[in-house]
Design a protein around this motif. Structure first.
Motif, short mmCIF file in Angstrom:
data_model
loop_
_atom_site.label_atom_id
_atom_site.label_comp_id
_atom_site.label_asym_id
_atom_site.label_seq_id
_atom_site.Cartn_x
_atom_site.Cartn_y
_atom_site.Cartn_z
N ALA A 82 0.82 -1.21 0.00
CA ALA A 82 0.00 0.00 0.00
C ALA A 82 0.86 1.27 0.00
N GLU A 83 0.21 2.36 -0.35
CA GLU A 83 0.88 3.66 -0.36
C GLU A 83 1.09 4.19 1.06
N CYS A 84 0.20 3.82 1.97
CA CYS A 84 0.32 4.25 3.36
C CYS A 84 0.10 3.07 4.29
N ARG A 85 0.71 3.18 5.44
CA ARG A 85 0.53 2.18 6.49
C ARG A 85 -0.15 2.85 7.68
N VAL A 86 -0.91 2.08 8.40
CA VAL A 86 -1.62 2.62 9.56
C VAL A 86 -1.35 1.74 10.77
N THR A 87 -1.20 2.38 11.91
CA THR A 87 -0.97 1.68 13.17
C THR A 87 -1.58 2.49 14.30
N TYR A 88 -1.46 1.99 15.51
CA TYR A 88 -2.01 2.72 16.66
C TYR A 88 -1.06 2.61 17.84
N VAL A 89 -1.27 3.51 18.80
CA VAL A 89 -0.56 3.48 20.08
C VAL A 89 -1.61 3.68 21.16
N LEU A 90 -1.53 2.89 22.22
CA LEU A 90 -2.44 3.03 23.34
C LEU A 90 -1.63 3.09 24.62
N ILE A 123 -13.15 4.89 49.22
CA ILE A 123 -12.42 3.82 49.88
C ILE A 123 -12.65 2.56 49.06
N GLY A 124 -11.60 1.83 48.86
CA GLY A 124 -11.72 0.61 48.07
C GLY A 124 -10.92 0.72 46.79
N LYS A 125 -10.93 -0.34 46.01
CA LYS A 125 -10.14 -0.39 44.79
C LYS A 125 -11.01 -0.26 43.55
N ARG A 126 -11.81 0.77 43.48
CA ARG A 126 -12.62 0.99 42.29
C ARG A 126 -11.86 1.95 41.38
N ASN A 127 -11.03 1.40 40.53
CA ASN A 127 -10.23 2.20 39.63
C ASN A 127 -10.69 1.99 38.20
N GLU A 128 -10.32 2.93 37.34
CA GLU A 128 -10.60 2.80 35.92
C GLU A 128 -9.30 3.00 35.15
N GLN A 129 -9.32 2.60 33.92
CA GLN A 129 -8.16 2.74 33.06
C GLN A 129 -8.34 4.02 32.24
N ALA A 130 -7.39 4.91 32.30
CA ALA A 130 -7.44 6.14 31.52
C ALA A 130 -6.21 6.18 30.63
N GLY A 131 -6.37 6.78 29.48
CA GLY A 131 -5.22 6.83 28.61
C GLY A 131 -5.46 7.61 27.34
N THR A 132 -4.47 7.56 26.48
CA THR A 132 -4.52 8.23 25.19
C THR A 132 -4.45 7.19 24.09
N PHE A 133 -5.38 7.28 23.16
CA PHE A 133 -5.44 6.39 22.02
C PHE A 133 -5.05 7.20 20.79
N THR A 134 -4.08 6.70 20.02
CA THR A 134 -3.56 7.42 18.86
C THR A 134 -3.54 6.52 17.63
N ILE A 135 -3.97 7.05 16.50
CA ILE A 135 -3.84 6.38 15.22
C ILE A 135 -2.82 7.16 14.40
N ASP A 136 -1.82 6.46 13.86
CA ASP A 136 -0.77 7.08 13.05
C ASP A 136 -0.83 6.56 11.62
N VAL A 137 -0.60 7.46 10.67
CA VAL A 137 -0.53 7.10 9.26
C VAL A 137 0.89 7.40 8.78
N VAL A 138 1.49 6.40 8.12
CA VAL A 138 2.88 6.49 7.65
C VAL A 138 2.89 6.40 6.13
N ASP A 139 3.59 7.34 5.48
CA ASP A 139 3.80 7.30 4.03
C ASP A 139 4.80 6.18 3.78
N ALA A 140 4.38 5.13 3.06
CA ALA A 140 5.24 3.96 2.85
C ALA A 140 6.47 4.29 2.02
N ALA A 141 6.35 5.15 1.01
CA ALA A 141 7.48 5.49 0.15
C ALA A 141 8.57 6.23 0.93
#
Length: 182
Positions: A82-90, A123-141
């Motif tokens: 392909a002309e471009c590649r796509v990936t992600y980071v979490l 009080i207690g262990k009621r936690n949640e997962q927080a974060g950043t979700f990223t999609i990256d596009v790379v020019d293959a050439a």
């Protein structure tokens, strides 16, 4: 000045201070986009760029499917060379689900005025997962990143489920150019 009058005069000030201290401003998550200075290449085809050399995680498999589905809706196609590649980071971290809070009350009766301030600590262990979700596009050439879209979000677990993946992928790729409308 009597105690009741002093309390009546000071109470509105205390209520204002407590309300301001108890308020937290949370802006809704918005998608942040960054693009190469030369702009986007005229990619018509995409291929998936795996994130690791190890076997794909459930999250990666879900993200890959959702990304490629969204890109096809936008008029792009999948190809091996392909002309471009796509990936992600979490990036995910654990944070407390319930934050401390402050409560204020005022009342009167039987000729007296009263008030109170209460503090709630989770009080207690009621936690949640927080974060950043990223999609990256790379020019293959050029083998260079040309587009990146990210969003801050909370998740049930570090391993994203189908609904979470679909939601963040759709929101991020809303900002990617649509070829189908051209």
């Amino acid at each position: 000045m009597t105690t009741a009058v002093r309390t009546a005069v000071a109470l509105p000030g205390l209520v204002s201070v407590a309300l301001l201290a108890g308020c937290t401003a949370t802006a809704p998550s918005r998608v942040r986009v960054d693009m190469a200075e030369g702009g986007l290449p005229s990619c018509k085809t995409f291929e998936w760029l795996p994130t690791q050399q190890q076997p794909a995680t459930l999250t990666e498999q879900r993200v890959k499917g959702a990304v490629l589905t969204e890109l096809k809706k936008k008029g792009y196609s999948e190809a091996e060379k392909a002309e471009c590649r796509v990936t992600y980071v979490l990036n995910v971290h654990e944070r407390p689900k319930n934050k401390p809070s402050v409560g204020v009350g005022a009342g009167g009766g039987s000729g007296g005025i009263g008030g109170g301030i209460g503090v709630s600590l989770p009080i207690g262990k009621r936690n949640e997962q927080a974060g950043t979700f990223t999609i990256d596009v790379v020019d293959a050439a050029k083998n260079a990143q040309v587009w990146s879209g990210s969003i801050d979000a909370t998740f049930e677990k570090a391993e994203l489920n189908e609904d979470e993946v679909r939601e963040v992928v759709t929101k991020v790729l809303e900002k990617y150019p649509d070829r189908a409308s051209k």
